[in-house]
Design an enzyme around this catalytic site. Structure first.
Site, PDB file in Angstrom:
ATOM      1  N   THR A 214      -1.328   7.438  -0.591  1.00 53.99           N
ATOM      2  CA  THR A 214      -2.625   7.297  -1.273  1.00 53.99           C
ATOM      3  C   THR A 214      -3.443   6.123  -0.742  1.00 53.99           C
ATOM      4  O   THR A 214      -4.647   6.032  -1.016  1.00 53.99           O
ATOM      5  CB  THR A 214      -2.406   7.054  -2.776  1.00 53.99           C
ATOM      6  OG1 THR A 214      -1.722   5.797  -2.920  1.00 53.99           O
ATOM      7  CG2 THR A 214      -1.564   8.152  -3.417  1.00 53.99           C
TER       8      THR A 214
ATOM      9  N   ARG B 255       0.850  -1.198   0.000  1.00 51.26           N
ATOM     10  CA  ARG B 255       0.000   0.000   0.000  1.00 51.26           C
ATOM     11  C   ARG B 255       0.873   1.231   0.000  1.00 51.26           C
ATOM     12  O   ARG B 255       1.732   1.385   0.859  1.00 51.26           O
ATOM     13  CB  ARG B 255      -0.854   0.048   1.286  1.00 51.26           C
ATOM     14  CG  ARG B 255      -1.974  -0.875   1.302  1.00 51.26           C
ATOM     15  CD  ARG B 255      -3.002  -0.499   2.331  1.00 51.26           C
ATOM     16  NE  ARG B 255      -2.489  -0.054   3.618  1.00 51.26           N
ATOM     17  CZ  ARG B 255      -3.271   0.351   4.608  1.00 51.26           C
ATOM     18  NH1 ARG B 255      -4.575   0.399   4.443  1.00 51.26           N
ATOM     19  NH2 ARG B 255      -2.757   0.718   5.747  1.00 51.26           N
TER      20      ARG B 255
ATOM     21  N   ASP C 182       0.814  -3.147  12.231  1.00 51.06           N
ATOM     22  CA  ASP C 182       1.250  -3.495  10.876  1.00 51.06           C
ATOM     23  C   ASP C 182       1.673  -4.961  10.848  1.00 51.06           C
ATOM     24  O   ASP C 182       2.699  -5.333  11.431  1.00 51.06           O
ATOM     25  CB  ASP C 182       2.414  -2.583  10.455  1.00 51.06           C
ATOM     26  CG  ASP C 182       2.749  -2.757   8.984  1.00 51.06           C
ATOM     27  OD1 ASP C 182       3.018  -3.904   8.562  1.00 51.06           O
ATOM     28  OD2 ASP C 182       2.717  -1.762   8.245  1.00 51.06           O
TER      29      ASP C 182
ATOM     30  N   ASP D 253       5.210  -5.837   9.352  1.00 50.12           N
ATOM     31  CA  ASP D 253       6.295  -5.411  10.240  1.00 50.12           C
ATOM     32  C   ASP D 253       6.387  -6.308  11.472  1.00 50.12           C
ATOM     33  O   ASP D 253       7.482  -6.625  11.940  1.00 50.12           O
ATOM     34  CB  ASP D 253       6.079  -3.952  10.680  1.00 50.12           C
ATOM     35  CG  ASP D 253       6.463  -2.970   9.577  1.00 50.12           C
ATOM     36  OD1 ASP D 253       7.154  -3.380   8.624  1.00 50.12           O
ATOM     37  OD2 ASP D 253       6.063  -1.797   9.676  1.00 50.12           O
TER      38      ASP D 253
HETATM   39  C1  PRP Z   1      -0.842  -4.717   4.474  1.00 53.58           C
HETATM   40  C2  PRP Z   1      -1.614  -6.015   4.587  1.00 53.58           C
HETATM   41  C3  PRP Z   1      -2.467  -5.995   3.354  1.00 53.58           C
HETATM   42  C4  PRP Z   1      -2.767  -4.535   3.197  1.00 53.58           C
HETATM   43  C5  PRP Z   1      -4.164  -4.285   3.678  1.00 53.58           C
HETATM   44  O1  PRP Z   1       0.207  -4.831   3.604  1.00 53.58           O
HETATM   45  O2  PRP Z   1      -0.782  -7.145   4.677  1.00 53.58           O
HETATM   46  O3  PRP Z   1      -1.812  -6.501   2.200  1.00 53.58           O
HETATM   47  O4  PRP Z   1      -1.849  -3.817   4.012  1.00 53.58           O
HETATM   48  O5  PRP Z   1      -4.522  -2.975   3.448  1.00 53.58           O
HETATM   49  P1  PRP Z   1      -5.665  -2.557   2.415  1.00 53.58           P
HETATM   50  O6  PRP Z   1      -6.815  -3.490   2.661  1.00 53.58           O
HETATM   51  O7  PRP Z   1      -5.961  -1.135   2.811  1.00 53.58           O
HETATM   52  O8  PRP Z   1      -5.107  -2.679   1.038  1.00 53.58           O
HETATM   53  P2  PRP Z   1       1.226  -3.614   3.323  1.00 53.58           P
HETATM   54  O9  PRP Z   1       0.737  -2.764   2.225  1.00 53.58           O
HETATM   55  O10 PRP Z   1       1.538  -2.922   4.624  1.00 53.58           O
HETATM   56  O11 PRP Z   1       2.494  -4.352   2.733  1.00 53.58           O
HETATM   57  P3  PRP Z   1       3.502  -5.378   3.433  1.00 53.58           P
HETATM   58  O12 PRP Z   1       2.730  -6.655   3.644  1.00 53.58           O
HETATM   59  O13 PRP Z   1       4.555  -5.521   2.411  1.00 53.58           O
HETATM   60  O14 PRP Z   1       3.975  -4.790   4.720  1.00 53.58           O
HETATM   61  N1  URA Z   2      -2.192  -3.272   7.050  1.00 52.23           N
HETATM   62  C1  URA Z   2      -1.797  -3.738   8.259  1.00 52.23           C
HETATM   63  O1  URA Z   2      -0.804  -4.487   8.354  1.00 52.23           O
HETATM   64  N2  URA Z   2      -2.492  -3.363   9.331  1.00 52.23           N
HETATM   65  C2  URA Z   2      -3.568  -2.573   9.263  1.00 52.23           C
HETATM   66  O2  URA Z   2      -4.182  -2.288  10.302  1.00 52.23           O
HETATM   67  C3  URA Z   2      -3.961  -2.099   7.997  1.00 52.23           C
HETATM   68  C4  URA Z   2      -3.256  -2.474   6.911  1.00 52.23           C
END
Ligand code: PRP
Ligand code: URA
Length: 210
Positions: free
Chosen positions: A109, A105, A201, A204
């Site tokens: 945005t 994400r 997160d 993370d």
């Molecule tokens: C997180 C999570 C989802 C997304 C959810 O990933 O694992 O993929 O956010 O958010 P959304 O429903 O608003 O799209 P992130 O974008 O943080 O990436 P990462 O897994 O690489 O940390």
């Molecule tokens: N992605 C995450 O990992 N946590 C949240 O709460 C939302 C998006």
């Protein structure tokens, strides 16, 4: 209308979810909990796999028994955090193939950005379960499933651990044919798109990149 969203109330899932949410849970335990919850959710979300009768010889004689009727599964984690769920589901279905969709994400945005996609070559013969612990705005899951649909799998389900009501609404509107399995639907999203109370997160916390 057929039910589309399934919240898994099983006590073992709910118990483990409590420790997963705890901000004092470290990465090692967090990963173990994600894996265990995914294993239990896989058990629940594959309840409708069709069975067929077979025979097997036990030390005592012939038994008429059942096996899964030729259905092939593929798990598709959304990178990164979905990777944390793969080990648990593969323990339940070791013969499944694993595809990957890379999305993150954009923090400004909140829109998902695709950076990788590799699906099994025989995906048209497979039932796909997409994995991501978090359904927040729904953007990542919606895009991942749009990408997977282009390869025409037999069916698609989406499995997450925590969902926001906003994400459920957006997702079910965009993909009304995809069942959603989650352990809880939380209160809301905050102003930067995080689920409240959620667990923070997920990527993370799994990979220790806080
Ligand atoms: C997180 C999570 C989802 C997304 C959810 O990933 O694992 O993929 O956010 O958010 P959304 O429903 O608003 O799209 P992130 O974008 O943080 O990436 P990462 O897994 O690489 O940390
Ligand atoms: N992605 C995450 O990992 N946590 C949240 O709460 C939302 C998006």
């Amino acid at each position: 209308m057929e039910k589309q969203v399934f919240v898994m109330e099983h006590p073992l899932i709910q118990h483990k979810l409590t420790y997963l949410r705890d901000k004092n849970t470290g990465s090692k335990e967090f990963r173990e909990l994600v894996s265990e919850i995914s294993m239990l959710m896989c058990y629940e979300s594959t309840r409708d796999l069709p069975l067929m009768e077979t025979q097997v010889e036990t030390p005592m004689g012939m038994a008429t028994t059942k096996v899964i009727a030729g259905r092939k599964l593929a798990f598709v984690p959304i990178l990164r955090a979905g990777l944390g769920m793969v080990d648990g589901v593969l323990r339940m279905v070791p013969a499944a193939k694993v595809g990957h969709i890379g999305l993150y994400r954009d923090h400004q945005t909140l829109q998902p950005v695709e950076y990788y996609s590799k699906l099994p070559s025989d995906i048209e013969e497979r039932d796909v379960i997409v994995l991501d612990p978090m359904l927040a705005t729904g953007g990542s899951a919606i895009d991942a499933i749009t990408i997977i649909k282009r390869s025409h799998p037999k069916s698609i389900k989406f499995m997450c651990i925590i969902a926001a009501p906003e994400g459920i609404e957006a997702f079910t509107k965009e993909h009304p044919d995809v069942q959603v399995y989650c352990a809880n639907v939380d209160s809301h999203l905050n102003e930067i798109g995080y689920i409240v109370p959620g667990l923070g997160d997920a990527g993370d916390r799994i990979f220790g990149t806080l």
